[in-house]
Design an enzyme around this catalytic site. Structure first.
Site, PDB file in Angstrom:
ATOM      1  N   LYS A 145       4.729  13.033   3.174  1.00 34.87           N
ATOM      2  CA  LYS A 145       4.061  11.954   2.924  1.00 34.87           C
ATOM      3  C   LYS A 145       4.050  11.169   3.213  1.00 34.87           C
ATOM      4  O   LYS A 145       4.314  10.886   4.501  1.00 34.87           O
ATOM      5  CB  LYS A 145       4.063  12.394   1.304  1.00 34.87           C
ATOM      6  CG  LYS A 145       4.352  13.343   0.855  1.00 34.87           C
ATOM      7  CD  LYS A 145       3.454  12.968  -0.590  1.00 34.87           C
ATOM      8  CE  LYS A 145       3.436  12.278  -1.794  1.00 34.87           C
ATOM      9  NZ  LYS A 145       2.064  11.750  -1.906  1.00 34.87           N
ATOM     10  N   THR A 153      -8.329  11.228  -3.065  1.00 37.17           N
ATOM     11  CA  THR A 153      -7.607  10.026  -1.470  1.00 37.17           C
ATOM     12  C   THR A 153      -8.079   9.472  -1.108  1.00 37.17           C
ATOM     13  O   THR A 153      -9.594   9.670  -1.088  1.00 37.17           O
ATOM     14  CB  THR A 153      -6.778  11.361  -0.230  1.00 37.17           C
ATOM     15  OG1 THR A 153      -6.936  10.576   0.684  1.00 37.17           O
ATOM     16  CG2 THR A 153      -7.461  12.384   0.024  1.00 37.17           C
ATOM     17  N   TRP A 169       0.995  -1.408   0.259  1.00 40.28           N
ATOM     18  CA  TRP A 169      -0.242   0.591  -0.071  1.00 40.28           C
ATOM     19  C   TRP A 169       0.694   1.322   0.050  1.00 40.28           C
ATOM     20  O   TRP A 169       0.605   2.494  -0.706  1.00 40.28           O
ATOM     21  CB  TRP A 169      -1.115   0.157   1.670  1.00 40.28           C
ATOM     22  CG  TRP A 169      -1.552   1.139   2.123  1.00 40.28           C
ATOM     23  CD1 TRP A 169      -2.703   1.424   0.603  1.00 40.28           C
ATOM     24  CD2 TRP A 169      -0.975   2.343   2.134  1.00 40.28           C
ATOM     25  NE1 TRP A 169      -2.931   3.361   0.732  1.00 40.28           N
ATOM     26  CE2 TRP A 169      -1.763   3.390   1.973  1.00 40.28           C
ATOM     27  CE3 TRP A 169       0.525   2.630   3.046  1.00 40.28           C
ATOM     28  CZ2 TRP A 169      -1.647   4.930   2.518  1.00 40.28           C
ATOM     29  CZ3 TRP A 169       0.206   4.308   3.192  1.00 40.28           C
ATOM     30  CH2 TRP A 169      -0.837   4.995   3.287  1.00 40.28           C
ATOM     31  N   GLN A 216      -4.863  14.480   1.440  1.00 35.68           N
ATOM     32  CA  GLN A 216      -4.093  13.174   1.480  1.00 35.68           C
ATOM     33  C   GLN A 216      -3.254  12.755   2.620  1.00 35.68           C
ATOM     34  O   GLN A 216      -2.764  11.789   3.412  1.00 35.68           O
ATOM     35  CB  GLN A 216      -3.024  12.736  -0.034  1.00 35.68           C
ATOM     36  CG  GLN A 216      -2.480  11.661  -0.286  1.00 35.68           C
ATOM     37  CD  GLN A 216      -1.258  11.987  -1.199  1.00 35.68           C
ATOM     38  OE1 GLN A 216      -0.583  12.576  -0.819  1.00 35.68           O
ATOM     39  NE2 GLN A 216      -1.114  11.269  -1.823  1.00 35.68           N
ATOM     40  N   ASP A 240       3.386   3.560  -1.456  1.00 33.80           N
ATOM     41  CA  ASP A 240       4.168   3.585  -2.756  1.00 33.80           C
ATOM     42  C   ASP A 240       5.946   3.457  -2.836  1.00 33.80           C
ATOM     43  O   ASP A 240       6.283   3.058  -3.216  1.00 33.80           O
ATOM     44  CB  ASP A 240       3.628   4.579  -3.452  1.00 33.80           C
ATOM     45  CG  ASP A 240       1.975   4.612  -4.064  1.00 33.80           C
ATOM     46  OD1 ASP A 240       2.001   3.637  -4.592  1.00 33.80           O
ATOM     47  OD2 ASP A 240       1.981   5.601  -4.126  1.00 33.80           O
TER      48      ASP A 240
HETATM   49  C1  NOJ Z   1      -1.137   7.351  -2.083  1.00 32.97           C
HETATM   50  C2  NOJ Z   1      -1.882   6.364  -4.156  1.00 32.97           C
HETATM   51  O1  NOJ Z   1      -2.409   6.337  -5.079  1.00 32.97           O
HETATM   52  C3  NOJ Z   1      -1.811   4.792  -3.156  1.00 32.97           C
HETATM   53  O2  NOJ Z   1      -1.956   4.061  -4.320  1.00 32.97           O
HETATM   54  C4  NOJ Z   1      -0.736   4.466  -2.326  1.00 32.97           C
HETATM   55  O3  NOJ Z   1      -1.768   3.752  -1.326  1.00 32.97           O
HETATM   56  C5  NOJ Z   1      -0.441   5.927  -1.230  1.00 32.97           C
HETATM   57  N1  NOJ Z   1      -0.610   7.265  -1.697  1.00 32.97           N
HETATM   58  C6  NOJ Z   1       0.145   5.278  -0.241  1.00 32.97           C
HETATM   59  O4  NOJ Z   1       1.807   5.311  -1.184  1.00 32.97           O
END
Ligand code: NOJ
Length: 796
Positions: A632, A705, A488, A686, A490
């Protein structure tokens, strides 16, 4: 500090102070045409694809902030003064002019009051028509007759986001404009379906189609030459940059109001004429607005609540579902952040988004699930980012081959290998499928046959088995699921390393699947997948517990990630939330793990993803160690996983804690701290900068998000505890002990349930008795569609 307030009766957010620190956005349109607009009418509109069919131009991340947009100017013949109906682009001093913006459900209204003239501009896209209506009112509140000129303005785009930013040697000479019979036609000559129109419900007194003629050399949108001289120059051209400026001269007696409708639409001049007739009478515009309100009302009334927490009521009754729905509609690729650089579906995001709206949008939920099932490779993994159109029959007849054809990869290169596979992607789909079936009762869906991305086909049920088998095979040295390209997160790039999160997700998905297997009476599958469930759970218990919390995984060389001896990234949110939410953790482990989350990761703005943030790059852990601390994926308050913890706390029965975490992240609760939050208080963002960043508490990236869906899912299904099952509507709240209870109205499979939850003993969880229509009941069965019922739940 606050800039606005919620008007719950109208389901609007009212921005009283428009000099916001950042754009506060809204989504205008729920079908093929959608505009993303901010509080000063800055933004863009697209048709079907924000990447390939952008209608109006937007210069993202620019100066001045977020423009251009869909503007209306007013110029006063008396003294030559002029202003815009939205605060920008003219930007009159706010102590001289009064400006507000009201963002509603799929519409926005800009209002101004200046020099005795009040004006408003409402933007909406009617259901069924690909046209944006600008409903403009101008009223003379002064005691003398006023002569005013009203001008519309928006800038057309070269459609493709790339063409709009490069290769001008071609695009600048392929776009043309013309004017006839009150309609501007814009045309991208080299493109199929390359036409748009702009018109109005009146005969214009002037027009400009060439941008630089309207704006004028060395002028900007803040002081267009045509507005300054109160006269357009009837410009059209083949080639160049184009705009839609229509001028109307008004003479208003004291107290008189004029109403003008502008129309920006997809199609040719003839389509414009048709729409012009259809919306000539402002009553037709009001009817379109009413239809939109009814559209949203039908969704929102599927669940309405009244709890002692006003912010929660505001979010769940309106804004949270709105955000969740918008994510499902546009699948994350249209905002001021996602400015159109991507098309298609992100596998994991779409799967989770779909899971959260089966009650309000069963059709779209099912459509998304089917698209994702089609994007599943027969080995059981999902295509991380794909365009569902690859797997759909070509429906549109293309009149000719354009030089800017949308690139379509050939069949072989669509299917990526393991190197590019994300280990979690397809696992999310299993609970989504089951939530859809639980909501609708459509068990036959499990037998629907759907093709695999790389050929062959299988039932939905078979797809689920392949997903589970893939995760069972892709395990590392400790028996934990491999992280592959990422899970999940990235930025956690473990390759052959192992991800605790994915093994916990595997447990969760197995639990959901076993319900399907039992419902299908599939004895062999029940045996096989119960055994798999036992094995995965055992690995989780023996390999992932760290003493006070669960680790995040192992690097390829076998190092633990997120263990007590780590100086950085000591504890991570995702694995601890999922250990509990999946049911893999024991009760004692769960309590310790979530207490550690509270101790190390909780902040007044939500829970951080990991702590302390990484500062030393570590290639074995991944890109996360190269992200700035507190930003982030590296130690920010990443919103999406926060609701996992609320649900996990509810699984432990700690309603107080769930609500503490809910409140911390709640956008509406931050309405009075915009000097810290900056972003809109009606949408989850987000992420929020974490403790290790100088801008701790600043929220970024609204609307698009996964926290939109998940906040709704966890709050309604776990805190309020209203969870449809295959054959009953379960009500199992986990609320703060101080609550006396709450009420809710829930529509399920066509019947309406008026639910009253009483909490006389002030417990956090547990149901002492249940009544259905006044009689004691063991459970609430699906009642006949069209009937209404009362339900009383007494906690204790
Ligand atoms: C944004 C991405 O769209 C999502 O797929 C991911 O889970 C999150 N970032 C966390 O990395």
């Amino acid at each position: 500090m606050k800039y606005g307030h919620f008007d719950n009766a109208k389901r609007e957010y009212v921005i009283d102070r428009v000099d916001l620190p950042v754009s506060w956005t809204n989504y205008i349109g729920v079908e093929d045409m959608c505009a993303v607009m901010n509080h000063t009418a800055g933004g863009y509109v697209f048709y079907k694809s924000p990447q390939y069919h952008r209608i109006t131009r937007f210069r993202p991340n620019g100066v001045p902030m977020d423009g251009p947009g869909h503007y209306v100017y007013i110029s006063d013949a008396e003294d030559g003064d002029y202003w815009s109906v939205s605060w920008q682009p003219v930007g009159k001093p706010l102590d001289e002019a009064r400006y507000t913006c009201r963002h509603g459900l799929s519409y926005s209204v800009y209002e101004c009051d200046y020099k005795g003239i009040s004006a408003s501009q409402r933007l909406l896209v009617p259901l069924g028509d690909a046209v944006e209506l600008w409903d403009v009112r101008v009223k003379n509140n002064s005691d003398r007759t006023r002569s005013l000129d009203v001008f519309s303005y928006c800038e057309f785009s070269f459609h493709h986001i790339d063409m709009d930013n490069q290769n001008f040697q071609m695009s600048l000479y392929a776009s043309g404009s013309s004017y006839a019979e009150g309609v501007i036609e814009y045309d991208l000559f080299y493109e199929e379906f390359g036409y748009q129109y702009f018109t109005a419900n009146f005969e214009p007194d002037g027009y400009d189609c060439v941008r630089d003629r309207f704006i004028g050399n060395y002028h900007t949108e803040a002081n267009p030459a045509a507005v300054e001289k109160r006269s357009c120059s009837s410009s059209t051209e083949k080639g160049g940059n184009h705009c839609a400026a229509l001028q109307k001269k008004l003479t208003l007696a004291p107290g008189e109001e004029a109403r003008l409708i502008f129309l920006l639409g997809e199609g040719r001049r003839a389509d414009g004429q048709r729409m012009r007739e259809k919306y000539a009478d402002p009553a037709a515009v009001d009817a379109a607005a009413d239809a939109l309100a009814a559209y949203w009302n039908a969704k929102l009334t599927k669940l309405q609540i009244a709890t002692p927490n006003e912010n929660m009521n505001t979010m769940l009754n309106t804004w949270n579902l709105y955000q969740a729905e918008i994510n499902v509609m546009f699948s994350r690729f249209a905002s001021f952040i996602e400015v159109g650089g991507r098309t298609g579906l992100g596998y994991r995001d779409t799967a989770q988004d779909a899971m959260c709206v089966p009650h309000s949008n069963p059709k779209k939920c099912r459509e998304r699930i089917e698209q994702l099932l089609h994007g599943l490779v027969s080995k059981g993994y999902g295509l991380h980012l794909f365009d569902p159109a690859w797997f759909e029959p070509e429906t549109e007849e293309k009149p000719f081959a354009s030089p800017t054809v949308v690139p379509v990869p050939d069949a072989a290169s669509r299917i990526h290998g393991l190197k590019d596979t994300c280990s979690d992607d397809a696992l999310w789909l299993i609970p989504s499928i089951m939530e859809y079936v639980r909501e609708t009762g459509d068990e036959a869906f499990l037998n629907r046959v759907i093709g695999y991305a790389d050929g062959g086909e299988g039932t939905v049920y078979e797809h689920m088995k392949r997903i589970l088998d893939f995760s069972a095979e892709q395990i590392g040295a400790h028996g934990v699921c491999k992280g592959l390209r990422a899970d999940w997160n990235d930025c956690l790039n473990l390759g052959g390393g192992e991800s605790a999160l994915v093994s916990f997700l595997h447990v969760w998905a197995l639990e959901h699947f076993l319900e399907a297997a039992r419902c299908m009476d599939a004895a062999d599958d029940i045996e096989k997948y119960e055994a798999m469930y036992g094995r995965v759970k055992h690995v989780c218990e023996t390999e992932l517990w760290d003493g006070d919390w669960f680790i995040r995984g192992f690097t390829k060389s076998g190092r633990k990630i997120g263990t007590h001896t780590d100086q950085e990234g000591k504890i991570h949110l995702e694995s601890n939330a999922w250990a509990v939410l999946s049911g893999a953790a024991t009760y004692e482990q769960g309590i310790k793990a979530l207490d550690s989350v509270d101790r190390y990761l909780y902040t007044p703005y939500g829970i951080m993803l990991n702590g302390p943030s990484y500062t030393v790059p570590d290639e074995e852990v991944g890109f996360v160690t190269r992200v700035y601390p507190g930003v982030k994926e590296n130690g920010s308050i990443f919103s999406h996983p926060n609701p996992w913890v609320w649900a996990a706390e509810c699984r432990l029965g700690r309603g107080d804690r769930a609500m503490k975490f809910y409140d911390a992240l709640c956008p509406a609760r931050q309405n009075d701290m915009i000097e810290i939050r900056e972003s809109e208080p009606y949408s989850y963002c987000q992420f929020i900068m974490g403790r290790d960043h100088t801008a701790f508490g600043r929220a970024r990236h609204p609307f698009m998000t996964g926290s939109g869906g998940w906040a709704y899912f966890s709050a309604t299904r776990y805190i309020l505890g209203i969870r449809p099952q295959l054959d009953e509507l379960l009500i199992d709240p986990c609320i703060p002990a101080e609550w006396d209870g709450f009420t809710a109205t829930r529509e399920w499979r066509g019947a309406v349930y008026h639910i009253e939850v009483r909490n006389p003993d002030h417990v956090m969880k547990g149901v002492r008795s249940l009544q259905l229509d006044g009689a004691l009941a063991d459970y609430i069965p699906p009642c006949a569609a069209g009937t209404e019922h009362t339900v009383v739940v007494v906690m204790g």
